[in-house]
Design a protein around this motif. Structure first.
Motif, PDB file in Angstrom:
ATOM      1  N   CYS A  20       0.880  -3.928   4.126  1.00 25.92           N
ATOM      2  CA  CYS A  20      -0.212  -4.789   3.284  1.00 25.92           C
ATOM      3  C   CYS A  20       0.274  -5.833   2.563  1.00 25.92           C
ATOM      4  CB  CYS A  20      -0.863  -3.572   2.281  1.00 25.92           C
ATOM      5  SG  CYS A  20      -1.842  -4.266   1.113  1.00 25.92           S
ATOM      6  N   PHE A  21       1.481  -5.683   1.837  1.00 22.83           N
ATOM      7  CA  PHE A  21       2.186  -6.459   0.984  1.00 22.83           C
ATOM      8  C   PHE A  21       2.752  -7.804   1.786  1.00 22.83           C
ATOM      9  CE2 PHE A  21       3.121  -3.583  -2.848  1.00 22.83           C
ATOM     10  CZ  PHE A  21       1.898  -3.784  -3.084  1.00 22.83           C
ATOM     11  N   SER A  22       3.288  -7.539   3.076  1.00 20.30           N
ATOM     12  CA  SER A  22       3.686  -8.728   3.818  1.00 20.30           C
ATOM     13  C   SER A  22       2.633  -9.669   4.024  1.00 20.30           C
ATOM     14  CB  SER A  22       4.215  -7.976   5.412  1.00 20.30           C
ATOM     15  OG  SER A  22       5.392  -7.436   4.983  1.00 20.30           O
ATOM     16  N   CYS A  23       1.398  -9.109   4.295  1.00 19.16           N
ATOM     17  CA  CYS A  23       0.075  -9.886   4.553  1.00 19.16           C
ATOM     18  C   CYS A  23      -0.073 -10.811   3.339  1.00 19.16           C
ATOM     19  CB  CYS A  23      -1.092  -9.132   4.750  1.00 19.16           C
ATOM     20  SG  CYS A  23      -1.265  -8.181   6.593  1.00 19.16           S
ATOM     21  N   LEU A  24      -0.016 -10.268   2.164  1.00 23.93           N
ATOM     22  CA  LEU A  24       0.020 -10.989   0.839  1.00 23.93           C
ATOM     23  C   LEU A  24       0.770 -12.031   0.562  1.00 23.93           C
ATOM     24  CD1 LEU A  24      -1.461  -8.386  -1.581  1.00 23.93           C
ATOM     25  CD2 LEU A  24      -2.862 -10.098  -0.614  1.00 23.93           C
ATOM     26  N   LEU A  25       2.099 -11.782   0.817  1.00 22.85           N
ATOM     27  CA  LEU A  25       3.132 -12.500   0.644  1.00 22.85           C
ATOM     28  C   LEU A  25       3.057 -13.756   1.858  1.00 22.85           C
ATOM     29  CD1 LEU A  25       5.908  -9.731   0.174  1.00 22.85           C
ATOM     30  CD2 LEU A  25       5.321 -11.532  -1.512  1.00 22.85           C
ATOM     31  N   ASN A  26       2.823 -13.278   2.834  1.00 23.75           N
ATOM     32  CA  ASN A  26       2.491 -14.341   3.945  1.00 23.75           C
ATOM     33  C   ASN A  26       1.339 -15.425   3.813  1.00 23.75           C
ATOM     34  OD1 ASN A  26       4.960 -13.740   5.177  1.00 23.75           O
ATOM     35  ND2 ASN A  26       3.689 -12.388   6.708  1.00 23.75           N
ATOM     36  N   GLN A  27       0.297 -15.201   2.745  1.00 25.19           N
ATOM     37  CA  GLN A  27      -0.613 -16.041   2.515  1.00 25.19           C
ATOM     38  C   GLN A  27      -0.363 -17.549   2.210  1.00 25.19           C
ATOM     39  OE1 GLN A  27      -4.275 -15.085   2.668  1.00 25.19           O
ATOM     40  NE2 GLN A  27      -3.124 -13.317   3.789  1.00 25.19           N
ATOM     41  N   THR A  28      -1.035 -18.337   2.706  1.00 19.00           N
ATOM     42  CA  THR A  28      -0.727 -19.870   2.343  1.00 19.00           C
ATOM     43  C   THR A  28      -1.159 -20.015   1.169  1.00 19.00           C
ATOM     44  OG1 THR A  28      -2.910 -20.324   3.713  1.00 19.00           O
ATOM     45  CG2 THR A  28      -1.022 -20.598   4.896  1.00 19.00           C
ATOM     46  N   TYR A  29      -2.004 -19.448   0.542  1.00 19.38           N
ATOM     47  CA  TYR A  29      -2.271 -19.631  -0.938  1.00 19.38           C
ATOM     48  C   TYR A  29      -1.613 -18.877  -1.539  1.00 19.38           C
ATOM     49  CZ  TYR A  29      -5.588 -20.594  -4.622  1.00 19.38           C
ATOM     50  OH  TYR A  29      -6.125 -20.982  -5.895  1.00 19.38           O
ATOM     51  N   LYS A  30      -0.847 -19.390  -2.740  1.00 19.51           N
ATOM     52  CA  LYS A  30       0.094 -18.674  -3.538  1.00 19.51           C
ATOM     53  C   LYS A  30      -0.277 -18.005  -4.815  1.00 19.51           C
ATOM     54  CE  LYS A  30       2.940 -19.051   0.049  1.00 19.51           C
ATOM     55  NZ  LYS A  30       3.306 -17.627   0.729  1.00 19.51           N
ATOM     56  N   ASN A  31      -1.177 -18.671  -5.495  1.00 19.42           N
ATOM     57  CA  ASN A  31      -1.527 -18.436  -6.843  1.00 19.42           C
ATOM     58  C   ASN A  31      -2.424 -16.980  -6.702  1.00 19.42           C
ATOM     59  OD1 ASN A  31      -1.398 -18.209  -9.613  1.00 19.42           O
ATOM     60  ND2 ASN A  31      -2.990 -19.946  -9.830  1.00 19.42           N
ATOM     61  N   ILE A  32      -1.799 -16.040  -6.371  1.00 17.35           N
ATOM     62  CA  ILE A  32      -2.419 -14.517  -6.258  1.00 17.35           C
ATOM     63  C   ILE A  32      -1.805 -13.657  -7.370  1.00 17.35           C
ATOM     64  CG2 ILE A  32      -2.102 -12.332  -4.898  1.00 17.35           C
ATOM     65  CD1 ILE A  32      -1.800 -14.350  -2.313  1.00 17.35           C
ATOM     66  N   GLU A  33      -2.569 -12.833  -7.856  1.00 17.83           N
ATOM     67  CA  GLU A  33      -2.573 -11.880  -8.995  1.00 17.83           C
ATOM     68  C   GLU A  33      -2.913 -10.721  -8.168  1.00 17.83           C
ATOM     69  OE1 GLU A  33      -4.063 -11.547 -13.518  1.00 17.83           O
ATOM     70  OE2 GLU A  33      -5.578 -10.865 -12.198  1.00 17.83           O
ATOM     71  N   ALA A  34      -1.951  -9.922  -7.534  1.00 17.11           N
ATOM     72  CA  ALA A  34      -2.092  -8.487  -6.823  1.00 17.11           C
ATOM     73  C   ALA A  34      -2.123  -7.671  -7.720  1.00 17.11           C
ATOM     74  CB  ALA A  34      -1.220  -8.560  -5.761  1.00 17.11           C
ATOM     75  N   ILE A  35      -3.202  -6.855  -7.987  1.00 20.93           N
ATOM     76  CA  ILE A  35      -3.317  -5.557  -8.815  1.00 20.93           C
ATOM     77  C   ILE A  35      -3.376  -4.459  -7.852  1.00 20.93           C
ATOM     78  CG2 ILE A  35      -4.533  -4.384 -10.892  1.00 20.93           C
ATOM     79  CD1 ILE A  35      -5.615  -7.344 -11.247  1.00 20.93           C
ATOM     80  N   PHE A  36      -2.313  -3.446  -7.933  1.00 21.37           N
ATOM     81  CA  PHE A  36      -2.223  -2.617  -6.960  1.00 21.37           C
ATOM     82  C   PHE A  36      -2.405  -1.289  -7.909  1.00 21.37           C
ATOM     83  CE2 PHE A  36       0.393   1.177  -5.688  1.00 21.37           C
ATOM     84  CZ  PHE A  36       0.153   1.274  -4.248  1.00 21.37           C
ATOM     85  N   ILE A  37      -3.380  -0.131  -7.524  1.00 17.72           N
ATOM     86  CA  ILE A  37      -3.843   0.971  -8.243  1.00 17.72           C
ATOM     87  C   ILE A  37      -3.589   2.199  -7.521  1.00 17.72           C
ATOM     88  CG2 ILE A  37      -5.333   2.255  -9.765  1.00 17.72           C
ATOM     89  CD1 ILE A  37      -6.173  -1.469  -8.672  1.00 17.72           C
ATOM     90  N   ASP A  38      -2.284   2.796  -7.759  1.00 10.97           N
ATOM     91  CA  ASP A  38      -2.006   4.173  -7.068  1.00 10.97           C
ATOM     92  C   ASP A  38      -2.923   5.351  -7.788  1.00 10.97           C
ATOM     93  OD1 ASP A  38      -0.401   6.049  -5.636  1.00 10.97           O
ATOM     94  OD2 ASP A  38      -0.159   6.725  -7.559  1.00 10.97           O
TER      95      ASP A  38
END
Length: 244
Positions: A20-38
């Motif tokens: 999951c996180f590799s998919c986000l880190l590999n996004q060509t769009y970088k201004n990402i605010e990832a909010i992970f809720i356990d």
């Protein structure tokens, strides 16, 4: 570049976090605010997620990790949405796959089409036997800009990862930034609210893979009693969103 808030709900999903996180880190769009809720996991999901905070920072992204007692996906997303700051908002299921240009293409569509507040994409539904099928083949469904009734009557999909909305339109409905803490999810709550008075666009390119999970909330028990319970739950959720 506008901020995209990506809401990721997780319950015992430690085996999917790297993907999951590799998919986000590999996004060509970088201004990402990832909010992970356990959501009250009993495995190492929360600690694994926290270990990625520095990697996200090095990639020019932000990762926020939250934890709570188990409330279901809707309850987890409700917490994440209270702190989302992005101009655009999307949800991402922990076990699905986002292709690298997914977020960039969606942001570009919304930036170039300011009269739209939703954009959806095509993608692949992947079953356990690895067969792939496209989300949408029907041209009429692809070209619809008013999807409210289709969402309400379950005539079109609402899978996390396949849509992005403007926060402006979402908060116009949920003025306190709070959706219902429902075990029947967040996607309908977000899409129905925004689709009610706003246009939806479609990118006819597969930009994600939705992994059919037999252990998911709606699939783990297919008994008649459980299916009826789920139908009633989704009905109540729709009714509550309509009242809102």
């Amino acid at each position: 570049m506008q901020i995209v808030s990506v809401i990721i709900c997780c319950y015992n999903g430690s085996k999917f976090i790297d993907q999951c996180f590799s998919c986000l880190l590999n996004q060509t769009y970088k201004n990402i605010e990832a909010i992970f809720i356990d959501d009250g996991s009993t495995d190492q999901s929360y600690m694994m997620a926290k270990s990625y905070i520095e990697k996200f920072s090095e990639a020019g992204m932000k990762l926020i990790c939250l934890t709570q007692e188990n409330k279901g996906a809707g309850g987890a997303a409700a917490l994440g949405l209270t702190i989302a700051t992005g101009k655009y908002i999307c949800c991402y299921d922990i076990d699905d796959i986002l292709y690298p240009t997914s977020l960039e293409r969606q942001v570009l569509f919304l930036e170039q089409n300011p009269s739209y507040d939703i954009v959806r994409t095509n993608g692949y539904r992947v079953s356990p036997n690895t067969n792939k099928s496209l989300f949408m083949n029907n041209e009429e469904e692809k070209n619809k800009t008013d999807i409210f009734e289709d969402l309400l009557l379950e005539k079109t999909n609402n899978w996390a990862g396949s849509y992005m909305v403007t926060s402006k339109a979402l908060w116009n409905v949920y003025k306190d930034h709070k959706i219902i803490e429902s075990r029947y999810g967040q996607n309908l709550q977000i899409l129905l609210a925004v689709a009610y008075n706003n246009k939806s666009g479609f990118i006819d390119i597969p930009l994600m893979e939705y992994r059919f999970n037999p252990q998911s909330f709606t699939n783990q028990n297919r008994s008649l009693a459980n299916q009826l319970k789920n139908l009633q739950g989704f009905y109540e959720l729709r009714k509550n969103v309509l009242n809102t």
